[in-house]
Design a protein around this motif. Structure first.
Motif, PDB file in Angstrom:
ATOM      1  N   PHE A   5       0.757  -1.267  -0.041  1.00 17.36           N
ATOM      2  CA  PHE A   5       0.113  -0.025   0.082  1.00 17.36           C
ATOM      3  C   PHE A   5       0.871   1.231  -0.059  1.00 17.36           C
ATOM      4  O   PHE A   5       1.636   1.536   0.914  1.00 17.36           O
ATOM      5  N   GLN A  58       0.495   2.729  -5.424  1.00 23.38           N
ATOM      6  CA  GLN A  58      -0.819   1.758  -5.653  1.00 23.38           C
ATOM      7  C   GLN A  58      -2.083   2.292  -5.351  1.00 23.38           C
ATOM      8  O   GLN A  58      -2.914   1.677  -6.239  1.00 23.38           O
ATOM      9  N   ILE A  59      -2.261   3.304  -4.873  1.00 21.11           N
ATOM     10  CA  ILE A  59      -3.706   3.662  -5.025  1.00 21.11           C
ATOM     11  C   ILE A  59      -4.340   4.301  -5.958  1.00 21.11           C
ATOM     12  O   ILE A  59      -5.448   4.739  -6.346  1.00 21.11           O
ATOM     13  N   ARG A  71      -5.685  -4.473  -6.653  1.00 17.98           N
ATOM     14  CA  ARG A  71      -4.900  -4.275  -5.253  1.00 17.98           C
ATOM     15  C   ARG A  71      -3.778  -5.489  -5.226  1.00 17.98           C
ATOM     16  O   ARG A  71      -3.129  -5.506  -4.135  1.00 17.98           O
ATOM     17  N   ALA A 110     -13.740  -4.162  -6.873  1.00 19.00           N
ATOM     18  CA  ALA A 110     -13.483  -2.581  -6.300  1.00 19.00           C
ATOM     19  C   ALA A 110     -14.883  -1.882  -6.657  1.00 19.00           C
ATOM     20  O   ALA A 110     -15.405  -1.977  -7.948  1.00 19.00           O
ATOM     21  N   ARG A 140      -7.811   6.668  -0.152  1.00 16.28           N
ATOM     22  CA  ARG A 140      -8.793   5.873  -1.110  1.00 16.28           C
ATOM     23  C   ARG A 140     -10.014   5.920  -0.098  1.00 16.28           C
ATOM     24  O   ARG A 140     -10.031   5.669   1.117  1.00 16.28           O
ATOM     25  N   TYR A 168     -13.918   3.645  -0.023  1.00 14.62           N
ATOM     26  CA  TYR A 168     -14.483   2.395  -0.630  1.00 14.62           C
ATOM     27  C   TYR A 168     -16.001   2.600  -0.233  1.00 14.62           C
ATOM     28  O   TYR A 168     -16.467   2.966   0.774  1.00 14.62           O
ATOM     29  N   GLU A 189     -14.950  -5.783   0.331  1.00 19.80           N
ATOM     30  CA  GLU A 189     -14.218  -6.547  -0.561  1.00 19.80           C
ATOM     31  C   GLU A 189     -14.608  -7.948  -0.420  1.00 19.80           C
ATOM     32  O   GLU A 189     -14.821  -8.270   0.578  1.00 19.80           O
ATOM     33  N   SER A 206      -9.190   4.133   3.616  1.00 23.05           N
ATOM     34  CA  SER A 206      -7.911   3.726   3.929  1.00 23.05           C
ATOM     35  C   SER A 206      -7.107   4.573   4.654  1.00 23.05           C
ATOM     36  O   SER A 206      -7.608   5.637   5.261  1.00 23.05           O
TER      37      SER A 206
END
Length: 382
Positions: A139, A143-144, A149, A159, A187, A189, A193, A209
């Protein structure tokens, strides 16, 4: 073992005057003496329609990821032949504002760059697909702004998420050189997930996040610094902190100082550099020490002698591979200008472990007129 691995890529830019098309693909046969074996074919055609202007960018992107498996020695209940098809969609957009600024009588330009990145990937069951080369990606800020992921090709995560970030830069008004950069990002959500590496994996069930922030810049022509910070707002604690500083007054002169902290995992200091020690001779080294474990993780020491028409290098590396296992490697190389190199080449190791390391021999593609060439601390000895 990959026996073999074949990769393929095709692309067409400015397709129909609308966007860019790309189709990466891969075929691998995995072999192992005791674990599941198999063949994997991955294909991920994508279409991107970027719109870029001086003050903004907007990039919608869509793709379909297909994975097909033909397995041998699979566990009970796992089909030998499997396939999964996953459509996905992302939008990346940002604005760039700029203003003039005066500090201590000097003129600068400051930017403000907000950015949003949205990803939508529907859920597809991948629980019976084995893990050949896949893990959860680290992370971090890069990556974001990615669609998946996971690192590897055996999982593509579901996602429905939005990344929000902002960057500000301080630029020299005349040169345009970046003097300072500050970034913050997070990030968000919109659903929990469902795709995991294994049935034992813990799935995310929170809505935001950790917060990522970084500040980097150049104090002067010789001094620069870089910091990165990760904060867990749910637990009100620091998860990760990295800080580094570099002193590089000229070519082949560099000293790096670094500190890395990851909660419950590591606390390290890292010192590395390259420096002239005598006419034609350059010392190279790295000292990476774990404060948490009280031991040396990696030590590098070496010398490079530049005689003008030939260069000699000797480098020793001690690497702590495991708690009770350490390996020692010695590289010895003689480089005869552009004609030949004899021995084991340590340059890739040095570039990776000593940030700012520079070979004292310029390659033909790096050469410029002598009046424009960077000068070494010592004149070359012929």
């Amino acid at each position: 073992h990959r026996v073999p691995q074949l990769t393929f890529g095709a692309s067409r830019n400015d397709l129909g005057g609308v966007g860019d098309f790309a189709m990466p693909a891969e075929y691998v046969r995995f072999a192992h003496a005791t674990q599941v074996e198999g063949q994997r074919f991955i294909m991920n055609p994508t279409f991107t329609a970027p719109r870029v202007a001086p003050g903004y960018f907007f990039t919608p992107k869509a793709g379909v990821r297909y994975g097909g498996y033909n397995l041998q020695h699979a566990s009970a209940g796992t089909p030998d032949k499997q396939s999964v098809t996953i459509p996905w969609f992302s939008v990346d957009g940002g604005l760039i504002f700029e203003r003039n600024l005066a500090i201590a009588g000097q003129s600068f330009a400051q930017t403000l760059e907000p950015r949003l990145f949205y990803v939508r990937v529907p859920y597809r069951d991948q629980s019976r697909i084995p893990l050949f080369d896949t893990g959860l990606a680290d992370f971090n800020y890069a990556q974001i702004f990615t669609e998946n992921r996971f690192a590897g090709s055996d999982r593509f995560g579901d996602a429905n998420q939005l990344t929000s970030a902002a960057t500000t830069r301080l630029l020299g008004a005349s040169s345009g050189q970046e003097l300072l950069r500050a970034t913050v990002g997070q990030r968000f959500y919109f659903r929990n997930e469902e795709v995991s590496l294994s049935p034992a994996s813990v799935l995310r069930n929170y809505n935001s996040s950790d917060l990522l922030a970084s500040v980097a810049g150049r104090i002067s022509q010789q001094w620069s610094f870089d910091t990165a910070y990760q904060y867990n707002g749910r637990l009100s604690q620091t998860e990760r902190f990295n800080a580094s500083m570099r002193y590089s007054p000229e070519l082949a002169k560099v000293v790096n100082l670094g500190y890395r902290f990851t909660r419950d995992a590591l606390r390290q200091i890292d010192i590395s550099g390259q420096w002239p020690v005598q006419t034609g001779w350059y010392g190279i080294g790295r000292y990476n020490y774990s404060l948490r474990d009280g031991r040396l993780l990696e030590g590098i020491g070496g010398l490079e002698y530049n005689a003008g028409c030939w260069i000699f290098r000797v480098v020793a590396q001690r690497l702590q591979a495991a708690t009770q296992i350490a390996s020692t490697t010695v590289f010895v190389q003689l480089e005869l200008g552009d004609f030949a190199r004899l021995g084991s080449d340590p340059r890739e190791l040095l570039k990776r472990t000593v940030p700012g390391y520079t070979s004292t021999h310029l390659r033909p593609e790096q050469r410029v007129p002598s009046s424009l060439q960077p000068k070494l601390p010592f004149e070359q000895v012929y």
